[in-house]
Design an enzyme around this catalytic site. Structure first.
Site, PDB file in Angstrom:
ATOM      1  N   CYS A 142       2.952   0.781  -8.527  1.00  0.00           N
ATOM      2  CA  CYS A 142       3.664  -0.473  -8.285  1.00  0.00           C
ATOM      3  C   CYS A 142       4.780  -0.616  -9.315  1.00  0.00           C
ATOM      4  O   CYS A 142       4.573  -0.361 -10.501  1.00  0.00           O
ATOM      5  CB  CYS A 142       2.694  -1.647  -8.396  1.00  0.00           C
ATOM      6  SG  CYS A 142       3.433  -3.228  -7.942  1.00  0.00           S
TER       7      CYS A 142
ATOM      8  N   CYS B  20       0.862  -1.182   0.000  1.00  0.00           N
ATOM      9  CA  CYS B  20       0.000   0.000   0.000  1.00  0.00           C
ATOM     10  C   CYS B  20       0.901   1.236   0.000  1.00  0.00           C
ATOM     11  O   CYS B  20       2.112   1.120  -0.155  1.00  0.00           O
ATOM     12  CB  CYS B  20      -1.004  -0.004   1.150  1.00  0.00           C
ATOM     13  SG  CYS B  20      -0.319   0.188   2.788  1.00  0.00           S
TER      14      CYS B  20
ATOM     15  N   CYS C 162      -4.378  -0.379  -2.321  1.00  0.00           N
ATOM     16  CA  CYS C 162      -4.939   0.952  -2.546  1.00  0.00           C
ATOM     17  C   CYS C 162      -4.610   1.376  -3.969  1.00  0.00           C
ATOM     18  O   CYS C 162      -3.683   0.842  -4.584  1.00  0.00           O
ATOM     19  CB  CYS C 162      -4.409   1.959  -1.531  1.00  0.00           C
ATOM     20  SG  CYS C 162      -2.643   2.275  -1.641  1.00  0.00           S
TER      21      CYS C 162
END
Length: 131
Positions: free
Chosen positions: A89, A10, A82
C-alpha cells in the site's frame, strides 16, 4: 454532513475489492463514498460479478482500476483486503487511517469459495457499520 470516503484495496481489483465495493455501497452508501482499486489491474472476475448478482448486487459495470492518488489522499479510511496490498500500500497522509481486513483470494477456486468470501466481506462491512 459530508460523506466520508472508504477505499478498498487488493492486489488486482478483480474479486475481493470489487465485492467489498459492491457491499460497501449497499451497506454504507448513505454515509460513505465507496471506492475500490488494486496494486495492479486484472479485470473484474466474472465469478465475482456472478456471486454478487446472486445477492442482488450488480457490479457488472465496475472496472478494474489502479490506485488513484487523489482518491487515496481524500480517503478517511483505506482498507487492504489481502497481505500483498497491505505490504505494498502506498504511504498514506497522516489524516488517512488504514485497516487490514484479510480475506482469501477466491480466484481459480471452487464456486463455494466465491460465495464464502462474498459473505465474509459482507459480515466485515456490517460489523464496521456498527462501530
Amino acid at each position: 454532513m459530508d460523506k466520508k470516503t472508504i477505499y478498498f484495496i487488493c492486489t488486482g481489483n478483480s474479486c475481493r475489492s470489487q465485492m467489498a465495493e459492491g457491499w460497501g455501497k449497499e451497506i454504507l452508501g448513505e454515509d460513505w463514498n465507496v471506492y475500490s482499486a488494486g496494486i495492479e489491474t486484472h479485470g473484474v472476475n466474472p465469478r465475482a460479478i456472478e456471486a454478487m448478482k446472486e445477492v442482488d448486487i450488480d457490479i457488472s459495470n465496475h472496472t478494474s482500476d489502479l490506485i488513484d492518488n487523489d482518491i487515496l489522499k481524500q480517503s478517511d479510511l483505506v482498507v487492504t483486503l489481502c497481505s500483498d496490498a497491505d505490504d505494498n500500500c502506498p504511504i498514506l497522509p497522516p489524516n488517512v487511517k488504514k485497516e487490514h481486513w484479510g480475506f482469501e483470494d477466491p480466484a481459480g477456486k471452487e464456486w463455494s469459495e466465491f460465495q464464502r468470501v462474498r459473505d465474509e466481506i459482507k459480515l466485515a462491512i456490517e460489523k464496521f457499520k456498527l462501530r
